[in-house]
Design an enzyme around this catalytic site. Structure first.
Site, PDB file in Angstrom:
ATOM      1  N   CYS A   2       0.823  -1.208   0.000  1.00 26.73           N
ATOM      2  CA  CYS A   2       0.000   0.000   0.000  1.00 26.73           C
ATOM      3  C   CYS A   2       0.861   1.264   0.000  1.00 26.73           C
ATOM      4  CB  CYS A   2      -0.865   0.039   1.237  1.00 26.73           C
ATOM      5  SG  CYS A   2      -1.848  -1.430   1.444  1.00 26.73           S
ATOM      6  N   ARG A  27       5.581   0.170  -6.062  1.00 31.46           N
ATOM      7  CA  ARG A  27       5.497  -0.670  -4.864  1.00 31.46           C
ATOM      8  C   ARG A  27       4.596  -1.883  -5.076  1.00 31.46           C
ATOM      9  NH1 ARG A  27       6.538   2.930  -0.208  1.00 31.46           N
ATOM     10  NH2 ARG A  27       5.153   1.740   1.112  1.00 31.46           N
ATOM     11  N   TRP A  75      -2.711  -2.826  -1.681  1.00 36.87           N
ATOM     12  CA  TRP A  75      -2.232  -4.181  -1.972  1.00 36.87           C
ATOM     13  C   TRP A  75      -2.966  -5.075  -0.987  1.00 36.87           C
ATOM     14  CZ3 TRP A  75       0.703  -8.043   0.553  1.00 36.87           C
ATOM     15  CH2 TRP A  75       1.257  -9.011  -0.283  1.00 36.87           C
ATOM     16  N   ASN A 100      -2.049   2.093   5.835  1.00 34.15           N
ATOM     17  CA  ASN A 100      -1.077   1.090   5.414  1.00 34.15           C
ATOM     18  C   ASN A 100      -0.717   0.293   6.659  1.00 34.15           C
ATOM     19  OD1 ASN A 100       0.925  -0.394   4.265  1.00 34.15           O
ATOM     20  ND2 ASN A 100       2.318   1.305   3.880  1.00 34.15           N
ATOM     21  N   GLY A 101      -0.744  -1.039   6.566  1.00 34.50           N
ATOM     22  CA  GLY A 101      -0.431  -1.860   7.733  1.00 34.50           C
ATOM     23  C   GLY A 101      -1.542  -2.869   7.961  1.00 34.50           C
ATOM     24  N   GLU A 484      18.698 -17.724  -6.538  1.00 37.12           N
ATOM     25  CA  GLU A 484      18.228 -16.421  -7.021  1.00 37.12           C
ATOM     26  C   GLU A 484      17.644 -16.572  -8.431  1.00 37.12           C
ATOM     27  OE1 GLU A 484      17.426 -13.710  -5.922  1.00 37.12           O
ATOM     28  OE2 GLU A 484      17.541 -12.290  -7.558  1.00 37.12           O
ATOM     29  N   LYS A 488      13.797 -15.667  -9.495  1.00 33.93           N
ATOM     30  CA  LYS A 488      13.468 -14.735 -10.590  1.00 33.93           C
ATOM     31  C   LYS A 488      12.483 -15.389 -11.556  1.00 33.93           C
ATOM     32  CE  LYS A 488      14.534 -11.559  -9.486  1.00 33.93           C
ATOM     33  NZ  LYS A 488      15.349 -11.277  -8.339  1.00 33.93           N
ATOM     34  N   GLU A 491       8.983 -15.663  -9.930  1.00 31.26           N
ATOM     35  CA  GLU A 491       8.189 -14.472  -9.639  1.00 31.26           C
ATOM     36  C   GLU A 491       7.704 -13.737 -10.872  1.00 31.26           C
ATOM     37  OE1 GLU A 491       9.920 -11.197  -7.321  1.00 31.26           O
ATOM     38  OE2 GLU A 491      11.880 -11.700  -8.098  1.00 31.26           O
ATOM     39  N   HIS A 507      20.106 -37.378  -4.308  1.00 28.82           N
ATOM     40  CA  HIS A 507      19.393 -37.648  -3.053  1.00 28.82           C
ATOM     41  C   HIS A 507      17.900 -37.381  -3.187  1.00 28.82           C
ATOM     42  CE1 HIS A 507      23.193 -38.358  -1.091  1.00 28.82           C
ATOM     43  NE2 HIS A 507      23.648 -37.233  -1.624  1.00 28.82           N
ATOM     44  N   LYS A 606       6.621  -4.343  -4.450  1.00 28.18           N
ATOM     45  CA  LYS A 606       8.042  -4.002  -4.435  1.00 28.18           C
ATOM     46  C   LYS A 606       8.566  -3.891  -3.012  1.00 28.18           C
ATOM     47  CE  LYS A 606      11.985  -2.834  -6.137  1.00 28.18           C
ATOM     48  NZ  LYS A 606      12.772  -3.996  -6.596  1.00 28.18           N
TER      49      LYS A 606
END
Ligand code: M6R
Length: 611
Positions: A2, A27, A75, A100-101, A484, A488, A491, A507, A606
């Protein structure tokens, strides 16, 4: 996550609010909204599902004009993305808020407020806050007191912006947990989740602290701390300027940011690569004296930043005698670790606002359990930089794409500087520091050479369009590079991907290998290259299809089921940084071919400012 913008001015604020929202789009969000107090002293609220552009269109056909207002990008946490759940939320047309929160006790408050006759129109946790404020207004409290009473009742995290028809010349802001910044203009005042939202209208900011409560008027403001006392907070001048992110010749910010890496690394190194002067990379007093005492390093981070920490743990333990543990912040913050002496607590973060990382830092600050805290961060004046004893800035510039790229490689550069400093402080192997510095000087050129593989990798990505799974392999400090790479791919292309240390294949994961499962391997020339080659042979002999980013020395022949992209020769310690580039490009092109929203992948944000 948010984003909040608010303004009180002598001019209409709607366009200022919308521009602020556009600047917070990076964001990640799913809906947006604006509320202004119009000339008739009514709250005019407009909300839209989807992008700020959709909200702008609505406002063009039905304008909202007023000199005080609040705006929000949401969000979803409680309640799905929908117009009715978008902020601002209102109560009885008297008060509007943006939040926000997360309000943790919203369910019980909702039951109580319903019993008092309040009608809920959303599924959010936020709506209890606006009804509580309205309830206190009805009891005759001023707007400021109504908000004060309300926040005594809520548990959780919040950054709040509040307006009301009862006091059309007052904007209230409050912060607990979630970041909020005041922007000071000439005869006008603003609030924002970060300074980006306000850079077009001011360069003077106050970073609110936890527990701060502000009563804001057009040309004045009062800040109260959590004990209710009026406090002065330092005004900071930002020199970030208006550098809005421009795409230039690129189609997506992610592609642009991948290509910015040589420059971002160069900026992070600029003026800092003097062997005798490395300590000036770090802000804070007596870093060398502190490092002399360090007996252990604890690195805490999330996502991509966590992977950077894992890579650094190999370097630290290889080149110093200092043990290093790395843990994701969301786990660390809730578990007990036996007390240890002289631990340096290092947080890594692009944004400096990641809620879990910040909470882990707050935990050790409260316990006073660490020798010192240091953050490696890309945003000056972020919460992490303000709450750490030492700061080592990455100078990557704003990163807009949700998928982190240049922040990661510059973090690795900063971590090498920290390794160099620790070696210096411990007084062992000065030639190693020189080697680190000399290697780093070569890095921008090596990154340029890796980027020359762009077209080859674009072609390779065509093979991934129809895939549903992928395995990434690496050994040693290339294992976190593989992790990483897998993150990538997941996402932005939504392909399920996992990373394994190549020696672990037999294994379990080897059972998954068939012609449908692409196996991506990072194979620089290191002490483990022969071991890795054997692991790749195991895959080949079981019909697996290999995509290998390799140093010439691996001498793996390109065949039907083996695709090799030859990488520049690199010093071993730079390999994790250089070999990250092709993995970023592979994910990027796969996502482009699949037609996903590359810069704003679904469900992600973000800056993750909630737990
Ligand atoms: O701002 P931070 O570095 O603290 O963010 C941590 C993660 O949320 C972030 O790295 C996330 O994993 C990225 N989307 C990865 O590309």
């Amino acid at each position: 996550m948010c984003g909040i913008v608010g303004a009180i001015a002598q001019r209409p604020v709607t366009e200022i609010l919308l521009e602020g929202l556009r600047r917070l789009e990076y964001r990640g969000y799913d809906s947006a909204g604006v509320a202004v107090l119009n000339d008739n002293n009514q709250i005019s609220r407009t909300r839209a599902l989807g992008k700020v552009a959709a909200l702008t269109e609505k406002l063009e056909s039905s304008p909202a004009i007023g000199n005080i207002g609040i705006a929000h990008t949401r969000w979803a946490t409680h309640g799905k993305p929908a117009e009715r759940n978008a902020h601002p939320h209102m109560s009885n047309q008297r008060v509007a808020i943006v939040h926000n929160g997360i309000i943790e006790n919203y369910e019980e408050l909702r039951v109580e407020l319903k019993a008092k006759g309040y009608n809920f129109t959303s599924d959010t946790d936020t709506e209890v806050v606006v009804h509580l404020i309205e309830m206190y207004l009805t009891q005759g409290q001023s707007l400021a007191d109504a908000v004060r009473e309300t926040i005594k009742e809520v548990r959780g995290a919040y950054a709040l912006g509040v307006i009301s028809i009862e006091q059309p010349d007052v904007l209230i802001a409050a912060r607990q947990g979630s970041p909020l910044v005041l922007g000071l203009g000439l005869g006008e005042t603003f609030i924002g989740s970060d300074i980006q939202a306000m850079l077009p209208v001011t360069s003077r900011f106050i970073y609110l602290e936890n527990g701060d409560f502000c009563v804001i008027k057009r040309d004045s403001y009062e800040i109260f701390d959590d004990a209710g006392a009026i406090v002065e907070r330092e005004i900071k001048e930002s020199n970030s300027g208006m550098c809005t992110a421009e795409l230039g010749k690129y189609r997506h910010f992610m592609h642009k940011e991948i290509f910015e890496q040589p420059t971002a690394v160069q900026s992070t190194l600029e003026g800092r690569l003097n062997v005798n002067d490395l300590k000036h990379c770090v802000s804070g007093d007596n870093i060398i004296e502190t490092l002399e005492k360090v007996e252990e390093i604890q690195i805490i981070a999330c996502g991509t930043s966590y992977h950077a920490g894992l890579i650094a743990s190999y370097w630290l333990e290889d080149l110093t005698d200092v043990p290093c543990s790395v843990e994701v912040a969301s786990e660390y913050r809730y578990r007990r670790r036996p007390p240890r002496d002289n631990v340096l607590f290092v947080t890594l973060s692009q944004s400096g606002e990641t809620a879990d990382t910040l909470a882990a830092l707050e935990k050790v600050n409260t316990d006073k359990s660490m020798l010192a805290t240091l953050t490696i961060c890309n945003v000056a004046e972020s919460s992490l930089t303000r709450e750490s004893d030492y700061t080592l800035m990455t100078l990557a510039g704003p990163e807009i794409g949700v998928a982190s790229t240049k922040a990661f490689t510059t973090q690795l550069v900063a971590l090498q500087m920290l390794v160099g400093l620790l070696i210096q402080a411990k007084g062992n192997a000065p030639e190693k520091v020189e080697e680190i510095v000399n290697n780093l000087k070569k890095l921008p050129i090596l990154l340029e050479q890796a980027l020359e593989k762009d077209a080859e990798i674009e072609k390779m990505a065509e093979h991934f369009i129809e895939k549903h799974n992928a395995l990434f392999l690496g050994r040693g400090d290339q294992y976190p590079v593989a992790m990483e790479g897998a993150l990538k791919l997941k996402e932005i292309s939504y392909i399920h991907a996992e990373a394994y240390p190549a020696g672990e294949l037999k294994h379990g994961p080897l059972a998954l290998v068939d012609s449908e499962m692409p196996i991506i391997a990072v194979a620089p020339k290191t002490g483990l290259i022969e071991k890795l080659k054997s692991n790749l042979e195991e895959v080949r002999s079981r019909g697996g299809v290999l995509y290998i980013f390799a140093d010439k020395a691996i001498a793996m022949e390109e065949k039907d089921n083996i695709h090799v992209i030859e990488m520049p020769e690199v010093p071993e310690m730079l390999a994790p940084i250089v070999y990250t580039i092709p993995l970023q490009l592979l994910s990027y092109y796969t996502a482009v071919f699949k037609g996903t929203d590359v810069d704003k992948p679904r469900n992600l944000a973000k800056s993750v400012t909630v737990e």
